[in-house]
Scaffold this motif. Structure first.
Motif, short mmCIF file in Angstrom:
data_model
loop_
_atom_site.label_atom_id
_atom_site.label_comp_id
_atom_site.label_asym_id
_atom_site.label_seq_id
_atom_site.Cartn_x
_atom_site.Cartn_y
_atom_site.Cartn_z
N THR A 54 -17.29 8.97 -9.39
CA THR A 54 -16.35 8.28 -8.50
C THR A 54 -15.62 7.17 -9.24
O THR A 54 -14.41 6.95 -9.04
N LYS B 297 -12.99 8.87 -11.29
CA LYS B 297 -11.94 9.35 -10.38
C LYS B 297 -11.02 8.20 -9.97
O LYS B 297 -9.78 8.31 -10.03
N ASN B 298 -11.61 7.08 -9.57
CA ASN B 298 -10.81 5.94 -9.12
C ASN B 298 -9.92 5.40 -10.24
O ASN B 298 -8.75 5.07 -10.02
N ILE C 43 -6.97 7.66 -10.83
CA ILE C 43 -5.96 7.50 -9.78
C ILE C 43 -5.18 6.20 -9.99
O ILE C 43 -3.93 6.18 -9.96
N SER D 142 -10.03 8.52 0.37
CA SER D 142 -9.41 9.81 0.70
C SER D 142 -8.29 10.21 -0.28
O SER D 142 -7.75 11.31 -0.17
N THR D 143 -7.95 9.33 -1.22
CA THR D 143 -6.86 9.62 -2.16
C THR D 143 -7.25 10.79 -3.06
O THR D 143 -8.31 10.76 -3.69
N PRO D 144 -6.39 11.81 -3.16
CA PRO D 144 -6.73 12.96 -4.02
C PRO D 144 -6.52 12.64 -5.49
O PRO D 144 -5.81 11.69 -5.85
N LEU D 145 -7.14 13.45 -6.33
CA LEU D 145 -6.89 13.36 -7.76
C LEU D 145 -5.45 13.70 -8.07
O LEU D 145 -4.80 14.44 -7.31
N SER E 204 -2.50 15.88 -9.49
CA SER E 204 -2.45 17.35 -9.43
C SER E 204 -2.85 18.03 -10.73
O SER E 204 -3.32 19.17 -10.75
N THR F 242 -8.29 18.32 -12.52
CA THR F 242 -9.04 19.12 -11.55
C THR F 242 -10.43 18.53 -11.27
O THR F 242 -10.93 17.68 -12.01
N GLU F 243 -11.04 19.03 -10.24
CA GLU F 243 -12.42 18.65 -9.93
C GLU F 243 -13.35 19.06 -11.07
O GLU F 243 -14.33 18.36 -11.36
#
Length: 316
Positions: A168, A171-172, A175, A198-201, A203, A206-207
Motif C-alpha cells: 500500500t 501504491k500510494n 499515485i 479508492s484511487t486506482p493505480l 493505467s 498493473t496490480e
C-alpha cells in the motif's frame, strides 16, 4: 522477463542483486533506479535495449529489493551507492558503460561519471538534471509539508508508512508521484494521507507490477531508502578526497524530461534546464521533453522512451 538472469555480487560484505540480460561481449548499459523503485522498474527497457544488441544490467542498491540491507542502514551514504556501482562493474569485468539513471539514480550515475570519466561512454537521465553537490533545487522555498521535508525527519515517515503494508505504501507513492502537483501535505496530514484509498493505480502500472514491488519492499523495509536519498539531505555534502576539482559531466549526456513530472515544477528547476544554465556543468547535453510525461516516464511511455534511448546509444 524469463530471459533476465538474477545474480549476486559480494561487495564490502554485502550481497548485491544484479538483474542482467545480454551477451558479455556486447556494449554494456547499467540502469540505476530511484525511489520507490527497484531493478524491476526497468523491465520494459531491459528487454528492448538487450534486443537491440546491448548487455544490460540493473542492480538493486544496498538496502533495496533483493540486495542485502546494511547492518546500520542509517549510516548509508550517497557515495556508498556510487562506490557500489563501480564495484559491480569491476566484478562483472565491464570497463566501459552507458549509464542510465532515473530520479536520484541519475545523481548516482552523474557522480559515477564525474569520478570515473574513463569508464563512461555516455549518460542518460530521466527527470533529473545534474547539479554540483550542494546546489540542488531551492528546498527552502517549499513548505514544511513538502514530502522530502517530512521524510528527512527521523521517525516521521516510519510512523506514516507503518499504518499500512509495504504494498500500500508503494501504491500510494506511485499515485502521488504520478501527479504533476508537488506533493505537499497540510499541517494535520501525513504524506500517505494525500491518497484516497479508492484511487486506482496509474493505467500503465498493473496490480502484478505492484505485487513485485510490495513483496520486495516487505523484505527490505524502507529504512535504507529513507536514509538515501532523503535523510542524507540533512547533512552537508562531504566530497571524497579524490573528488575532481571541477564537478562536470563531460560524457555525452541526454536528459529526458516529462513536462508533467512534479520535479519539473520545483522552484528554479525548469528555468535551470530550459535556460541552458545546466550546460555549465554538462557541456555535451541534449534535452528531450515529453509533454505528457510524468515522474515515471519510462514506465508510462516505454516504447517512446526506449526509442529515444536507442537513438542515443547508437550514436556512440
Amino acid at each position: 522477463m524469463d530471459q533476465i538472469k538474477h545474480n549476486y555480487v559480494e561487495i564490502n560484505g554485502l550481497k548485491l542483486h544484479v538483474a542482467e540480460i545480454g551477451s558479455e561481449s556486447l556494449p554494456a548499459v547499467i540502469f540505476l533506479h530511484g525511489f520507490p523503485e527497484i531493478w524491476y522498474t526497468w523491465r520494459h527497457q531491459m528487454i528492448a535495449i538487450s534486443n537491440a544488441g546491448f548487455r544490460v544490467i540493473a542492480p538493486d542498491y544496498r538496502g533495496y529489493g533483493l540486495s542485502d540491507v546494511p547492518a546500520q542502514p542509517e549510516n548509508t551514504s550517497f557515495f556508498d551507492l556510487v562506490k557500489d556501482t563501480a564495484s559491480i562493474l569491476d566484478s562483472l569485468a565491464i570497463s566501459k558503460v552507458f549509464v542510465i539513471g532515473k530520479d536520484f539514480g541519475s545523481m548516482v550515475g552523474y557522480t559515477f561519471a564525474v569520478f570515473h570519466p574513463e569508464k563512461v561512454a555516455g549518460v542518460i537521465s530521466l527527470g533529473v538534471a545534474f547539479r554540483p553537490p550542494g546546489s540542488g533545487p531551492h528546498q527552502a522555498q517549499l513548505p514544511e509539508g513538502y514530502y522530502i521535508n517530512r521524510w528527512k525527519e527521523p521517525g516521521r515517515a516510519e510512523a506514516d508508512f507503518g499504518r499500512f503494508d509495504a504494498k500500500t505504501v508503494v501504491k500510494n507513492i506511485y499515485i502521488i508521484f504520478s501527479r504533476s502537483e508537488i506533493p505537499i501535505a497540510n499541517e494535520n496530514q501525513e504524506i500517505m494521507d494525500l491518497v484516497d484509498p479508492s484511487t486506482p493505480l496509474p493505467s500503465w502500472f498493473t496490480e502484478e507490477d505492484l505485487a513485485v514491488y510490495g513483496d520486495l519492499y516487505q523484505k527490505s523495509g524502507f529504512q535504507t531508502p529513507l536514509q538515501v536519498p532523503y535523510r542524507i539531505l540533512k547533512s552537508k555534502v562531504e566530497l571524497p578526497k579524490q573528488a575532481p576539482k571541477h564537478m562536470k559531466v563531460e560524457a555525452p549526456t541526454l536528459l529526458i524530461m516529462g513536462e508533467k513530472d512534479f520535479v519539473f515544477g520545483l522552484p528554479g528547476t525548469a528555468e535551470y534546464i530550459r535556460s541552458g544554465e545546466v550546460k555549465k556543468y554538462v557541456p555535451n547535453l541534449e534535452t528531450i521533453y515529453l509533454p505528457e510525461g510524468s515522474h515515471f516516464i519510462h514506465e508510462q511511455f516505454p516504447d517512446q522512451v526506449n526509442q529515444i534511448i536507442l537513438n542515443f546509444l547508437n550514436c556512440y
